[in-house]
Design a protein around this motif. Structure first.
Motif, PDB file in Angstrom:
ATOM      1  N   MET A  78     -16.471   0.482  -2.881  1.00 56.45           N
ATOM      2  CA  MET A  78     -15.000   0.239  -2.996  1.00 56.45           C
ATOM      3  C   MET A  78     -14.229   0.440  -1.799  1.00 56.45           C
ATOM      4  O   MET A  78     -13.008   0.088  -1.671  1.00 56.45           O
ATOM      5  CB  MET A  78     -14.425   1.004  -4.266  1.00 56.45           C
ATOM      6  N   LEU A 100     -12.949  -3.487  -9.135  1.00 58.98           N
ATOM      7  CA  LEU A 100     -12.958  -3.798  -7.702  1.00 58.98           C
ATOM      8  C   LEU A 100     -12.687  -5.461  -7.565  1.00 58.98           C
ATOM      9  O   LEU A 100     -12.245  -5.767  -6.608  1.00 58.98           O
ATOM     10  CB  LEU A 100     -14.374  -3.637  -7.217  1.00 58.98           C
ATOM     11  N   PHE A 136      -9.060  -6.334  -7.277  1.00 55.35           N
ATOM     12  CA  PHE A 136      -8.435  -5.968  -6.018  1.00 55.35           C
ATOM     13  C   PHE A 136      -8.796  -6.895  -4.903  1.00 55.35           C
ATOM     14  O   PHE A 136      -8.062  -7.327  -4.233  1.00 55.35           O
ATOM     15  CB  PHE A 136      -9.143  -4.421  -5.516  1.00 55.35           C
ATOM     16  N   ASN A 187     -11.604  -1.787  -0.177  1.00 52.56           N
ATOM     17  CA  ASN A 187     -10.611  -2.124  -0.814  1.00 52.56           C
ATOM     18  C   ASN A 187      -9.749  -1.349  -1.358  1.00 52.56           C
ATOM     19  O   ASN A 187      -8.751  -1.397  -2.274  1.00 52.56           O
ATOM     20  CB  ASN A 187     -11.159  -3.189  -1.890  1.00 52.56           C
ATOM     21  N   VAL A 188     -10.085   0.096  -1.319  1.00 47.96           N
ATOM     22  CA  VAL A 188      -9.397   1.175  -2.289  1.00 47.96           C
ATOM     23  C   VAL A 188      -8.952   2.254  -0.887  1.00 47.96           C
ATOM     24  O   VAL A 188      -9.853   2.681  -0.200  1.00 47.96           O
ATOM     25  CB  VAL A 188     -10.293   1.581  -3.001  1.00 47.96           C
ATOM     26  N   ASN A 222     -13.657   2.515 -13.114  1.00 52.91           N
ATOM     27  CA  ASN A 222     -12.691   2.123 -12.127  1.00 52.91           C
ATOM     28  C   ASN A 222     -13.487   1.066 -11.449  1.00 52.91           C
ATOM     29  O   ASN A 222     -12.954   0.357 -10.740  1.00 52.91           O
ATOM     30  CB  ASN A 222     -11.929   3.166 -11.215  1.00 52.91           C
ATOM     31  N   SER A 272       0.830  -1.279  -0.090  1.00 51.60           N
ATOM     32  CA  SER A 272       0.235   0.002  -0.031  1.00 51.60           C
ATOM     33  C   SER A 272       0.773   1.321  -0.136  1.00 51.60           C
ATOM     34  O   SER A 272       2.011   1.126   0.270  1.00 51.60           O
ATOM     35  CB  SER A 272      -0.795  -0.108   1.256  1.00 51.60           C
ATOM     36  N   THR A 311      -4.256   2.998  -4.299  1.00 49.42           N
ATOM     37  CA  THR A 311      -4.635   4.266  -4.015  1.00 49.42           C
ATOM     38  C   THR A 311      -5.251   4.899  -5.114  1.00 49.42           C
ATOM     39  O   THR A 311      -4.621   4.917  -6.425  1.00 49.42           O
ATOM     40  CB  THR A 311      -3.551   5.160  -3.412  1.00 49.42           C
ATOM     41  N   LEU A 312      -6.437   5.542  -5.193  1.00 45.55           N
ATOM     42  CA  LEU A 312      -7.283   6.000  -6.110  1.00 45.55           C
ATOM     43  C   LEU A 312      -7.508   7.453  -5.780  1.00 45.55           C
ATOM     44  O   LEU A 312      -8.224   7.913  -5.136  1.00 45.55           O
ATOM     45  CB  LEU A 312      -8.616   5.197  -6.258  1.00 45.55           C
ATOM     46  N   ARG A 358      -4.448  -3.189  -2.233  1.00 48.72           N
ATOM     47  CA  ARG A 358      -5.349  -2.164  -1.852  1.00 48.72           C
ATOM     48  C   ARG A 358      -4.520  -0.810  -2.586  1.00 48.72           C
ATOM     49  O   ARG A 358      -3.819  -0.155  -1.946  1.00 48.72           O
ATOM     50  CB  ARG A 358      -5.288  -1.927  -0.394  1.00 48.72           C
TER      51      ARG A 358
END
Length: 296
Positions: A173, A95, A98, A176-177, A91, A59, A106-107, A104
């Motif tokens: 999301m 999911l 992921f 997980n994001v 995006n 991460s 980074t968005l 995980r």
């Protein structure tokens, strides 16, 4: 022509053994932050499957914590971070990937475009890639004035379709994001006034924290453009890091507000992807762009 050359270079690099050399020696104790925008799930999964076999996906928080300590001893060799910019509607299709690979990413999202039917200025119709690159170099007010005249575009204008993630998708999301801000409307920050720049950076943090009920610690400069002014504003906003698009790997002494990246072509086949992990095609492409601008 540029894409043709990139694919030729990618084929040569991929077959030469350079990706193995880079992976086992250069990247062994350096961290790559991969940068995507709107990859299709089928392509993205092939990339992640390759990374799962040859690298360790960590991460952004893990990397930043190690940089703050100036100690990479707890980070596995050949680690990479996945980042995705803007918050494109597509995006949500990533999911399941992921979850499957237990990563995980980074968005970084544009906080006044996600959750709305507003459009990204760089996705407007009728402008070539070269024209959009020219617009990036204009003062922010001139860019917006041109877009209004040429395409009746305004940042807050509402359209029938949506280009960005909606709130329910982001909430789905969120487990997980790692969502983080990428300004409000994706201007080119060095082309903004002081007031515009502060609003875009600091208010995007407030926007996202309010929207999702989270604490935001990281920032991404739109188009990777920044100066000392942007760095100081990000620091003042109590961000822990900022990611650029400066090509390269992150080492223990990399500045926290100038994190380097390895840009990845969203639709790259595995041969191109393997090549891009070496950064050779990206560096060549930027060199050609710089030469073209000088000639023009």
């Amino acid at each position: 022509m540029r894409n043709f050359l990139k694919n030729v270079v990618a084929t040569f690099v991929s077959l030469s053994g350079i990706p193995l050399l880079i992976r086992e020696w250069v990247c062994r104790h350096r961290i790559a932050i991969l940068l995507y925008h709107d990859p299709k799930p089928a392509i993205f999964e092939k990339h992640i499957a390759y990374l799962a076999r040859h690298y360790t996906v960590i991460s952004l928080d893990t990397l930043v914590s190690a940089l703050q300590r100036k100690d990479f001893s707890e980070i596995p060799p050949k680690s990479v971070v996945i980042t995705i910019d803007d918050g494109h509607a597509g995006n949500i299709g990533l999911l399941p990937i992921f979850k499957k690979y237990r990563i995980r990413p980074t968005l970084y999202v544009c906080t006044q475009i996600v959750g709305t039917h507003r459009h990204f200025w760089f996705k407007i119709d009728g402008h070539s890639k070269a024209e959009k690159e020219r617009l990036k170099r204009l003062p922010n007010a001139e860019r917006l004035a041109h877009l209004k005249r040429a395409a009746d575009f305004e940042p807050a204008k509402v359209y029938p379709d949506k280009q960005a993630l909606n709130i329910s998708e982001m909430q789905e999301m969120a487990e997980n994001v790692d969502f983080q801000p990428h300004t409000r409307f994706h201007p080119i920050l060095p082309r903004c006034t002081e007031t515009e720049c502060r609003q875009e950076i600091l208010e995007s943090k407030t926007d996202l924290e309010t929207l999702l009920g989270i604490a935001c610690s990281h920032f991404s400069y739109p188009n990777g453009d920044y100066t000392e002014r942007e760095i100081e504003i990000v620091k003042a906003g109590e961000f822990q890091s900022a990611r650029t698009t400066d090509i390269g790997w992150n080492m223990v002494d990399t500045p926290l507000y100038q994190l380097k990246t390895v840009p990845i072509t969203d639709d790259a086949g595995i041969m191109l992807f393997r090549s891009e992990l070496t950064t050779i095609p990206q560096r060549l492409s930027r060199w050609l762009i710089a030469i073209t601008r000088k000639i023009a």
